[in-house]
Design a protein around this motif. Sequence first.
Motif, PDB file in Angstrom:
ATOM      1  N   ALA A  68       3.261  32.817  -3.310  1.00 27.57           N
ATOM      2  CA  ALA A  68       2.464  33.231  -4.468  1.00 27.57           C
ATOM      3  C   ALA A  68       1.028  33.417  -3.987  1.00 27.57           C
ATOM      4  O   ALA A  68       0.502  32.579  -3.263  1.00 27.57           O
ATOM      5  N   ASP A  69       0.424  34.514  -4.379  1.00 27.40           N
ATOM      6  CA  ASP A  69      -0.918  34.822  -3.888  1.00 27.40           C
ATOM      7  C   ASP A  69      -1.972  33.889  -4.504  1.00 27.40           C
ATOM      8  O   ASP A  69      -1.905  33.547  -5.687  1.00 27.40           O
ATOM      9  N   GLY A  70      -2.930  33.486  -3.674  1.00 25.85           N
ATOM     10  CA  GLY A  70      -4.020  32.625  -4.145  1.00 25.85           C
ATOM     11  C   GLY A  70      -5.129  32.606  -3.120  1.00 25.85           C
ATOM     12  O   GLY A  70      -5.000  33.215  -2.047  1.00 25.85           O
ATOM     13  N   PRO A  71      -6.231  31.908  -3.417  1.00 24.84           N
ATOM     14  CA  PRO A  71      -7.320  31.819  -2.439  1.00 24.84           C
ATOM     15  C   PRO A  71      -6.845  31.101  -1.179  1.00 24.84           C
ATOM     16  O   PRO A  71      -6.072  30.147  -1.264  1.00 24.84           O
ATOM     17  N   LEU A  72      -7.337  31.561  -0.034  1.00 23.90           N
ATOM     18  CA  LEU A  72      -6.867  31.020   1.250  1.00 23.90           C
ATOM     19  C   LEU A  72      -7.643  29.732   1.548  1.00 23.90           C
ATOM     20  O   LEU A  72      -8.622  29.741   2.272  1.00 23.90           O
ATOM     21  N   ASP A  73      -7.201  28.628   0.950  1.00 23.53           N
ATOM     22  CA  ASP A  73      -7.960  27.384   1.057  1.00 23.53           C
ATOM     23  C   ASP A  73      -7.212  26.362   1.932  1.00 23.53           C
ATOM     24  O   ASP A  73      -7.594  26.068   3.055  1.00 23.53           O
ATOM     25  N   MET A  74      -6.136  25.786   1.416  1.00 22.00           N
ATOM     26  CA  MET A  74      -5.262  24.850   2.151  1.00 22.00           C
ATOM     27  C   MET A  74      -5.823  23.463   2.366  1.00 22.00           C
ATOM     28  O   MET A  74      -5.253  22.680   3.128  1.00 22.00           O
ATOM     29  N   ARG A  75      -6.959  23.123   1.740  1.00 25.38           N
ATOM     30  CA  ARG A  75      -7.443  21.755   1.922  1.00 25.38           C
ATOM     31  C   ARG A  75      -6.727  20.813   0.956  1.00 25.38           C
ATOM     32  O   ARG A  75      -6.630  21.107  -0.226  1.00 25.38           O
ATOM     33  N   MET A  76      -6.274  19.667   1.454  1.00 24.92           N
ATOM     34  CA  MET A  76      -5.709  18.672   0.548  1.00 24.92           C
ATOM     35  C   MET A  76      -6.830  18.043  -0.272  1.00 24.92           C
ATOM     36  O   MET A  76      -6.628  17.666  -1.409  1.00 24.92           O
ATOM     37  N   VAL A 131       0.844  -1.192   0.000  1.00 20.93           N
ATOM     38  CA  VAL A 131       0.000   0.000   0.000  1.00 20.93           C
ATOM     39  C   VAL A 131       0.879   1.242   0.000  1.00 20.93           C
ATOM     40  O   VAL A 131       1.769   1.381   0.859  1.00 20.93           O
ATOM     41  N   ASP A 132       0.639   2.127  -0.968  1.00 21.06           N
ATOM     42  CA  ASP A 132       1.245   3.466  -0.944  1.00 21.06           C
ATOM     43  C   ASP A 132       0.157   4.389  -0.411  1.00 21.06           C
ATOM     44  O   ASP A 132      -0.802   4.715  -1.122  1.00 21.06           O
ATOM     45  N   ALA A 133       0.274   4.770   0.862  1.00 15.16           N
ATOM     46  CA  ALA A 133      -0.799   5.519   1.517  1.00 15.16           C
ATOM     47  C   ALA A 133      -0.845   6.981   1.071  1.00 15.16           C
ATOM     48  O   ALA A 133      -1.831   7.673   1.317  1.00 15.16           O
ATOM     49  N   THR A 134       0.218   7.458   0.419  1.00 14.11           N
ATOM     50  CA  THR A 134       0.310   8.860  -0.004  1.00 14.11           C
ATOM     51  C   THR A 134       0.826   8.903  -1.447  1.00 14.11           C
ATOM     52  O   THR A 134       2.010   9.148  -1.672  1.00 14.11           O
ATOM     53  N   PHE A 135      -0.063   8.688  -2.379  1.00 18.60           N
ATOM     54  CA  PHE A 135       0.318   8.496  -3.785  1.00 18.60           C
ATOM     55  C   PHE A 135       1.038   9.709  -4.381  1.00 18.60           C
ATOM     56  O   PHE A 135       2.017   9.556  -5.110  1.00 18.60           O
ATOM     57  N   GLY A 136       0.557  10.933  -4.099  1.00 19.94           N
ATOM     58  CA  GLY A 136       1.177  12.147  -4.666  1.00 19.94           C
ATOM     59  C   GLY A 136       1.133  12.114  -6.179  1.00 19.94           C
ATOM     60  O   GLY A 136       0.067  12.089  -6.792  1.00 19.94           O
ATOM     61  N   CYS A 145       0.880  -6.542  -6.512  1.00 19.69           N
ATOM     62  CA  CYS A 145      -0.037  -5.426  -6.787  1.00 19.69           C
ATOM     63  C   CYS A 145       0.067  -4.364  -5.698  1.00 19.69           C
ATOM     64  O   CYS A 145       0.614  -4.595  -4.616  1.00 19.69           O
ATOM     65  N   VAL A 146      -0.429  -3.197  -6.067  1.00 19.19           N
ATOM     66  CA  VAL A 146      -0.287  -2.022  -5.202  1.00 19.19           C
ATOM     67  C   VAL A 146      -1.638  -1.326  -5.080  1.00 19.19           C
ATOM     68  O   VAL A 146      -2.339  -1.131  -6.072  1.00 19.19           O
ATOM     69  N   LEU A 147      -1.972  -0.976  -3.829  1.00 23.26           N
ATOM     70  CA  LEU A 147      -3.119  -0.099  -3.574  1.00 23.26           C
ATOM     71  C   LEU A 147      -2.538   1.267  -3.248  1.00 23.26           C
ATOM     72  O   LEU A 147      -1.716   1.383  -2.322  1.00 23.26           O
ATOM     73  N   ALA A 148      -2.898   2.294  -4.012  1.00 27.23           N
ATOM     74  CA  ALA A 148      -2.372   3.639  -3.755  1.00 27.23           C
ATOM     75  C   ALA A 148      -3.531   4.572  -3.425  1.00 27.23           C
ATOM     76  O   ALA A 148      -4.575   4.547  -4.073  1.00 27.23           O
ATOM     77  N   ILE A 149      -3.294   5.389  -2.394  1.00 27.37           N
ATOM     78  CA  ILE A 149      -4.354   6.237  -1.846  1.00 27.37           C
ATOM     79  C   ILE A 149      -3.873   7.686  -1.832  1.00 27.37           C
ATOM     80  O   ILE A 149      -2.700   7.939  -1.532  1.00 27.37           O
ATOM     81  N   ASP A 150      -4.763   8.602  -2.142  1.00 30.20           N
ATOM     82  CA  ASP A 150      -4.468  10.016  -1.878  1.00 30.20           C
ATOM     83  C   ASP A 150      -5.786  10.724  -1.626  1.00 30.20           C
ATOM     84  O   ASP A 150      -6.804  10.406  -2.259  1.00 30.20           O
ATOM     85  N   ARG A 151      -5.746  11.689  -0.712  1.00 26.19           N
ATOM     86  CA  ARG A 151      -6.989  12.405  -0.424  1.00 26.19           C
ATOM     87  C   ARG A 151      -7.185  13.570  -1.385  1.00 26.19           C
ATOM     88  O   ARG A 151      -8.211  14.242  -1.351  1.00 26.19           O
ATOM     89  N   ASP A 152      -6.181  13.811  -2.237  1.00 22.75           N
ATOM     90  CA  ASP A 152      -6.252  14.926  -3.176  1.00 22.75           C
ATOM     91  C   ASP A 152      -6.790  14.415  -4.526  1.00 22.75           C
ATOM     92  O   ASP A 152      -6.132  13.616  -5.190  1.00 22.75           O
ATOM     93  N   PRO A 153      -7.982  14.881  -4.934  1.00 21.64           N
ATOM     94  CA  PRO A 153      -8.548  14.380  -6.200  1.00 21.64           C
ATOM     95  C   PRO A 153      -7.644  14.678  -7.396  1.00 21.64           C
ATOM     96  O   PRO A 153      -7.640  13.914  -8.361  1.00 21.64           O
ATOM     97  N   GLN A 154      -6.869  15.788  -7.343  1.00 24.51           N
ATOM     98  CA  GLN A 154      -5.976  16.095  -8.483  1.00 24.51           C
ATOM     99  C   GLN A 154      -4.863  15.056  -8.589  1.00 24.51           C
ATOM    100  O   GLN A 154      -4.432  14.700  -9.685  1.00 24.51           O
ATOM    101  N   ALA A 155      -4.381  14.582  -7.446  1.00 28.63           N
ATOM    102  CA  ALA A 155      -3.337  13.549  -7.455  1.00 28.63           C
ATOM    103  C   ALA A 155      -3.885  12.283  -8.099  1.00 28.63           C
ATOM    104  O   ALA A 155      -3.225  11.646  -8.934  1.00 28.63           O
ATOM    105  N   ILE A 156      -5.109  11.931  -7.742  1.00 33.63           N
ATOM    106  CA  ILE A 156      -5.703  10.699  -8.277  1.00 33.63           C
ATOM    107  C   ILE A 156      -5.947  10.841  -9.779  1.00 33.63           C
ATOM    108  O   ILE A 156      -5.658   9.921 -10.554  1.00 33.63           O
ATOM    109  N   ALA A 157      -6.422  12.012 -10.201  1.00 42.09           N
ATOM    110  CA  ALA A 157      -6.674  12.214 -11.639  1.00 42.09           C
ATOM    111  C   ALA A 157      -5.357  12.101 -12.413  1.00 42.09           C
ATOM    112  O   ALA A 157      -5.295  11.425 -13.451  1.00 42.09           O
TER     113      ALA A 157
END
Length: 302
Positions: free
Chosen positions: A113-121, A19-24, A41-53
């Motif tokens: 770099a300026d951006g929206p103040l979000d910070m959610r993974m 298991v790769d718990a932090t796919f990145g 086989c490998v199970l890879a997980i990430d909480r960031d939808p962009q990483a998964i895409a």
Amino acid sequence: MLAAEALEGLALEAGGYYVDATFGRGGHTALLLQAVGREGCVLAIDRDPQAIAAGRARFADEMRLTLVHASFADLGTLVPAHAHDRACRGVLFDLGVSSPQLDDPQRGFSFRADGPLDMRMDPTRGEPVAAWLARASVDEIRQVIATFGEERFARRVAQAIVAGRRQRPLTRTGELAELVAAAVRTREPGKHPATRTFQALRMFINDELGQLERGLSGALERLGPGGRLAVISFHSLEDRTVKQFLQRESQVDPALKHLPVVPASARPRLKLIGRKRRATAAEVQKNPRARSALLRVAERLA
Ligand SMILES: C[S@@+](CC[C@H](N)C(=O)[O-])C[C@H]1O[C@@H](n2cnc3c(N)ncnc32)[C@H](O)[C@@H]1O
């Protein structure tokens, strides 16, 4: 390289299930796939939808890989759901934020770099940090910044945030970085004055230490006997959580250790493998973010 040492620490076996718990962006997953061969086989997980895409595009033809958008806090249920009765031989955590997350101002992690103040993974859940900062009290903000940022000037920063939001809503990373820079009195060499505050808010809004605790417990529950756990952490608070977990699980339950026969449930479930390892000077030179990286490895006992 710490990544190479982490993979070595996992004692990878051809045909194994890992298991790769932090796919990145899948750097470690690619190495795991190489090592496990055709039957593994490998199970890879990430909480960031962009990483998964990005991962689905990169590994589109890879049948040995299961990519899941989820938090590693749920490893305890994710592993049995995807393992198809295979014993888990190893779990790898490479904690923190990824370079693509940090480098994209739109994610709101960056004070440079300026951006929206979000910070959610995971922007599909919870609330952006701006929403919390708009309603939290001085004391709540102070506590978060002091606890997760170990910021000496936490009170001044919290007061500056609350005074600033009275003028206008705080919605941009640039505004927050400026407010903090004005409130923090001493300058740490090579560090932006907002580093600690940004780290603290990020850890808080993503519940990083709580998720880590749950992720480590889930990994321990799901590792088969002899399976390995390798964790790369990026700062002292993360490492403290990992260290305390490994210490607790690699000794007899202190409350029961004086009994003439120690019950099975009180016996250690992990054995520490080697000492903690740091990134080499060459690695830090290539990637300054690795300067405080630490690797710890342990093995699941039968
Ligand atoms: C340092 S990066 C990993 C880089 C990866 N090893 C590679 O080779 O590309 C950390 C990743 O972990 C993810 N992450 C952090 N906390 C997580 C959690 N609780 N559950 C799942 N993924 C998480 C982040 O979204 C980020 O993509």
